[in-house]
Scaffold this motif. Structure first.
Motif, PDB file in Angstrom:
ATOM      1  N   ALA A  71      -7.255  15.049  25.340  1.00  0.00           N
ATOM      2  CA  ALA A  71      -8.031  14.922  24.101  1.00  0.00           C
ATOM      3  C   ALA A  71      -7.235  15.441  22.908  1.00  0.00           C
ATOM      4  N   LEU A  72      -6.548  16.579  23.071  1.00  0.00           N
ATOM      5  CA  LEU A  72      -5.737  17.118  21.974  1.00  0.00           C
ATOM      6  C   LEU A  72      -4.593  16.177  21.621  1.00  0.00           C
ATOM      7  N   ARG A  73      -3.981  15.560  22.621  1.00  0.00           N
ATOM      8  CA  ARG A  73      -2.906  14.616  22.330  1.00  0.00           C
ATOM      9  C   ARG A  73      -3.426  13.412  21.557  1.00  0.00           C
ATOM     10  N   ALA A  74      -4.624  12.945  21.910  1.00  0.00           N
ATOM     11  CA  ALA A  74      -5.208  11.818  21.163  1.00  0.00           C
ATOM     12  C   ALA A  74      -5.491  12.213  19.722  1.00  0.00           C
ATOM     13  N   LEU A  75      -5.987  13.430  19.509  1.00  0.00           N
ATOM     14  CA  LEU A  75      -6.232  13.898  18.149  1.00  0.00           C
ATOM     15  C   LEU A  75      -4.923  14.025  17.371  1.00  0.00           C
ATOM     16  N   ALA A  76      -3.872  14.465  18.037  1.00  0.00           N
ATOM     17  CA  ALA A  76      -2.567  14.553  17.371  1.00  0.00           C
ATOM     18  C   ALA A  76      -2.061  13.169  16.992  1.00  0.00           C
ATOM     19  N   ASP A  77      -2.257  12.191  17.868  1.00  0.00           N
ATOM     20  CA  ASP A  77      -1.866  10.813  17.533  1.00  0.00           C
ATOM     21  C   ASP A  77      -2.655  10.303  16.329  1.00  0.00           C
ATOM     22  N   ALA A  78      -3.946  10.643  16.279  1.00  0.00           N
ATOM     23  CA  ALA A  78      -4.770  10.210  15.147  1.00  0.00           C
ATOM     24  C   ALA A  78      -4.282  10.847  13.850  1.00  0.00           C
ATOM     25  N   ALA A  79      -3.930  12.148  13.906  1.00  0.00           N
ATOM     26  CA  ALA A  79      -3.433  12.822  12.704  1.00  0.00           C
ATOM     27  C   ALA A  79      -2.103  12.226  12.251  1.00  0.00           C
ATOM     28  N   ALA A  80      -1.229  11.888  13.181  1.00  0.00           N
ATOM     29  CA  ALA A  80       0.051  11.285  12.814  1.00  0.00           C
ATOM     30  C   ALA A  80      -0.138   9.893  12.226  1.00  0.00           C
ATOM     31  N   ALA A  81      -1.141   9.178  12.699  1.00  0.00           N
ATOM     32  CA  ALA A  81      -1.385   7.830  12.185  1.00  0.00           C
ATOM     33  C   ALA A  81      -1.898   7.847  10.745  1.00  0.00           C
ATOM     34  N   ARG A  82      -2.450   8.971  10.301  1.00  0.00           N
ATOM     35  CA  ARG A  82      -2.999   9.041   8.938  1.00  0.00           C
ATOM     36  C   ARG A  82      -1.941   9.368   7.888  1.00  0.00           C
ATOM     37  N   VAL A  83      -0.745   9.737   8.299  1.00  0.00           N
ATOM     38  CA  VAL A  83       0.278  10.152   7.337  1.00  0.00           C
ATOM     39  C   VAL A  83       0.677   9.016   6.402  1.00  0.00           C
ATOM     40  N   PRO A  84       1.004   7.806   6.864  1.00  0.00           N
ATOM     41  CA  PRO A  84       1.376   6.736   5.917  1.00  0.00           C
ATOM     42  C   PRO A  84       0.267   6.417   4.923  1.00  0.00           C
ATOM     43  N   GLU A  85      -0.980   6.516   5.347  1.00  0.00           N
ATOM     44  CA  GLU A  85      -2.095   6.205   4.443  1.00  0.00           C
ATOM     45  C   GLU A  85      -2.134   7.155   3.252  1.00  0.00           C
ATOM     46  N   ALA A  86      -1.842   8.469   3.518  1.00  0.00           N
ATOM     47  CA  ALA A  86      -1.923   9.460   2.445  1.00  0.00           C
ATOM     48  C   ALA A  86      -0.880   9.219   1.367  1.00  0.00           C
ATOM     49  N   GLY A  87       0.265   8.626   1.718  1.00  0.00           N
ATOM     50  CA  GLY A  87       1.307   8.391   0.728  1.00  0.00           C
ATOM     51  C   GLY A  87       1.312   6.996   0.148  1.00  0.00           C
ATOM     52  N   THR A  88       0.263   6.229   0.372  1.00  0.00           N
ATOM     53  CA  THR A  88       0.182   4.846  -0.113  1.00  0.00           C
ATOM     54  C   THR A  88      -0.752   4.757  -1.311  1.00  0.00           C
ATOM     55  N   LEU A  89      -0.386   3.903  -2.282  1.00  0.00           N
ATOM     56  CA  LEU A  89      -1.242   3.686  -3.449  1.00  0.00           C
ATOM     57  C   LEU A  89      -2.593   3.123  -3.027  1.00  0.00           C
ATOM     58  N   PRO A  90      -3.631   3.396  -3.825  1.00  0.00           N
ATOM     59  CA  PRO A  90      -4.923   2.756  -3.535  1.00  0.00           C
ATOM     60  C   PRO A  90      -4.804   1.242  -3.596  1.00  0.00           C
ATOM     61  N   ASP A  91      -5.636   0.560  -2.860  1.00  0.00           N
ATOM     62  CA  ASP A  91      -5.606  -0.899  -2.902  1.00  0.00           C
ATOM     63  C   ASP A  91      -5.934  -1.399  -4.302  1.00  0.00           C
ATOM     64  N   PRO A  92      -5.200  -2.401  -4.759  1.00  0.00           N
ATOM     65  CA  PRO A  92      -5.533  -2.974  -6.072  1.00  0.00           C
ATOM     66  C   PRO A  92      -6.881  -3.694  -6.028  1.00  0.00           C
ATOM     67  N   THR A  93      -7.454  -3.890  -7.225  1.00  0.00           N
ATOM     68  CA  THR A  93      -8.762  -4.545  -7.344  1.00  0.00           C
ATOM     69  C   THR A  93      -8.579  -5.899  -8.014  1.00  0.00           C
ATOM     70  N   LEU A  94      -9.091  -6.911  -7.372  1.00  0.00           N
ATOM     71  CA  LEU A  94      -9.044  -8.271  -7.918  1.00  0.00           C
ATOM     72  C   LEU A  94     -10.446  -8.655  -8.363  1.00  0.00           C
ATOM     73  N   THR A  95     -10.556  -9.046  -9.646  1.00  0.00           N
ATOM     74  CA  THR A  95     -11.853  -9.396 -10.215  1.00  0.00           C
ATOM     75  C   THR A  95     -11.817 -10.832 -10.705  1.00  0.00           C
ATOM     76  N   LEU A  96     -12.817 -11.622 -10.299  1.00  0.00           N
ATOM     77  CA  LEU A  96     -12.983 -13.006 -10.759  1.00  0.00           C
ATOM     78  C   LEU A  96     -14.263 -13.088 -11.577  1.00  0.00           C
ATOM     79  N   GLY A  97     -14.200 -13.777 -12.715  1.00  0.00           N
ATOM     80  CA  GLY A  97     -15.397 -13.861 -13.526  1.00  0.00           C
ATOM     81  C   GLY A  97     -15.225 -14.843 -14.669  1.00  0.00           C
ATOM     82  N   ALA A  98     -16.184 -14.830 -15.548  1.00  0.00           N
ATOM     83  CA  ALA A  98     -16.171 -15.681 -16.742  1.00  0.00           C
ATOM     84  C   ALA A  98     -16.493 -14.794 -17.931  1.00  0.00           C
ATOM     85  N   MET A  99     -15.830 -15.011 -19.045  1.00  0.00           N
ATOM     86  CA  MET A  99     -15.998 -14.166 -20.221  1.00  0.00           C
ATOM     87  C   MET A  99     -16.245 -15.029 -21.450  1.00  0.00           C
TER      88      MET A  99
END
Length: 458
Positions: A71-99
């Motif tokens: 169980a601890l090894r699985a938790l360690a794998d989960a923590a390691a998998a979150r590292v790239p996410e923390a250093g990545t920009l937020p997802d951009p936002t795409l908006t479609l509409g009429a003005m």
């Protein structure tokens, strides 16, 4: 020619006692008692050899199968998998509409109406924030990894404790089984002699009491072994009632380094200390990240649209926005204060763990010295002296200087000392395993088999 073992000589003396009394017959109870030794020796010679286990094999199995460690090894794998996410920009936002569409109650011929439009937005944290967040996530993953390593060493220590406790119980049971057979021989002889009218009733009563006492003690030890075996099976993720075979000791270091050397090793390799260092660094990074929250984050937006009407054309826009930290007093400053408090807590925790490791090291070394010195004392002095007392009692018994009860008492004393010795060997090996767990590395040095410590048991 190798001398006859002392126990066998005692059992021979029992048979001689049955035949030496005046009026003792070669038939009936006395003759049956005279056959006990031969029958039991034959049974031991033909007994099958059970499966054997060594600590190294059991430890490897525990490291591969223990549920808590998995169980601890699985938790360690989960923590390691979150590292790239923390250093990545937020997802951009795409908006479609009429003005700028004309409404029914307004001028429908608005020449500057624009439709449709597409907008793309990207949030950009202030310089350095992404890097600091990634460092904190990486520190969290490293802490989880080191926690797994610490748990592995702790598991090694727990497995070694259960393993050596089972070993000591098996050795004590073996000694008591031999003693029980000797007492049963004495019991048979005493009853035979008393039945023929030449024996002493006190010897019969004494033999009955000793046999019953030893039988009860063996039942207690067997129940305790079942408990210890279930505990070991739980660490191996096996059914509690799974069979645990005969346990054999692995080679052990002949000597251990000085306490100062061991403590220096612990500071370098003990996972618990490494984990505390990681926590301190993560807390310091958290302070730096909280201080950067005073600086605004930015939002960049690009917009494209199509203007309708007579003068239709494509149009674009570029927007830049920034967050305004207007609530610094109730948001950013409390974050910095909390981060600094976490830093102080991490530093205090690291200091406490260092002191605890130092105390744990010295405690284990004290246990190791105690077990080693007492083991040597039993091997070199106590057991040989007790065996010499048995030899002396046997010689005196043969000339009628002492009674047979005195001879049996002398042998029972040897058996008690042998049991104590096996327990000390188990304590010594357990302390060595615990010392490795405290330091966080295997102990170096020339290895010898624990069997080399054993005294010569005739």
């Amino acid at each position: 020619m190798k001398p006859e073992p002392l126990r066998r000589r005692l059992r021979t003396a029992l048979v001689a006692a049955a035949l030496a009394w005046p009026g003792a017959a070669l038939t009936g109870p006395a003759a049956a008692a005279a056959q006990v030794q031969v029958q039991r020796d034959h049974r031991h010679d033909t007994a099958p050899t059970p499966d054997t286990l060594r600590l190294a094999v059991v430890v490897d199995s525990a490291l591969a199968r223990n549920p808590e460690l998995l169980a601890l090894r699985a938790l360690a794998d989960a923590a390691a998998a979150r590292v790239p996410e923390a250093g990545t920009l937020p997802d951009p936002t795409l908006t479609l509409g009429a003005m700028n569409l004309g409404l029914f109650d307004l001028d429908r011929g608005m020449p500057n109406s624009m439709a449709p439009s597409v907008q793309l937005s990207q949030t950009l944290p202030f310089f350095g924030k992404l890097r600091l967040r990634e460092e904190m996530a990486d520190a969290t993953g490293e802490e989880a990894r080191v926690t797994v390593a610490e748990s592995e060493w702790r598991l090694r220590g727990r497995v070694a404790e259960e393993f050596h406790a089972l070993y000591a119980l098996d050795q004590r049971l073996a000694v008591q089984q031999r003693t029980l057979e000797l007492l049963q021989d004495f019991q048979s002889v005493a009853r035979a002699l008393y039945a023929s009218g030449t024996g002493n009733q006190g010897d019969v009563i004494r033999a009955d009491v000793e046999v019953a006492r030893l039988d009860a003690e063996m039942q207690r030890l067997q129940a305790l072994r079942a408990v210890r075996a279930a505990s070991l099976n739980a660490l191996l993720d096996r059914p509690g009632g799974a069979q645990v075979g005969t346990l054999l000791l692995d080679p052990v270091p002949e000597a251990v380094p000085a306490p100062e050397t061991l403590l220096a090793w612990a500071m370098e390799t003990r996972p618990a200390l490494i984990r505390e260092s990681v926590r301190v660094e993560r807390a310091r990074t958290g302070v730096e990240l909280a201080e950067r929250d005073f600086w605004p984050d930015f939002t960049v937006s690009a917009q494209f649209g199509r203007r309708g009407g007579e003068n239709a054309r494509s149009m674009g826009s570029l927007l830049v926005g920034a967050s305004l930290p207007i609530h610094a007093g109730s948001r950013q400053r409390p974050r910095v204060e909390a981060a600094r408090a976490m830093e102080r807590a991490a530093e205090a925790g690291a200091s406490g763990v260092r002191a605890a490791v130092d105390a744990e090291l010295r405690t284990v070394l004290a246990d190791l010295r105690r077990a080693g010195s007492l083991m040597t004392l039993h091997r070199d002095e106590i057991i040989p002296a007790a065996q010499a007392n048995v030899n002396s009692s046997l010689a005196s018994y043969r000339v009628g200087a002492v009674d047979f009860a005195t001879l049996v008492d002398a042998q029972l004393a040897v058996d008690r000392f042998e049991q104590d010795y096996h327990q000390l060997v188990a304590d010594y090996c357990t302390a060595l395993s615990q010392l490795e767990a405290v330091v966080g590395r295997p102990l170096p040095g020339t290895e010898i088999l624990p069997a080399a410590f054993a005294p010569e048991v005739p």
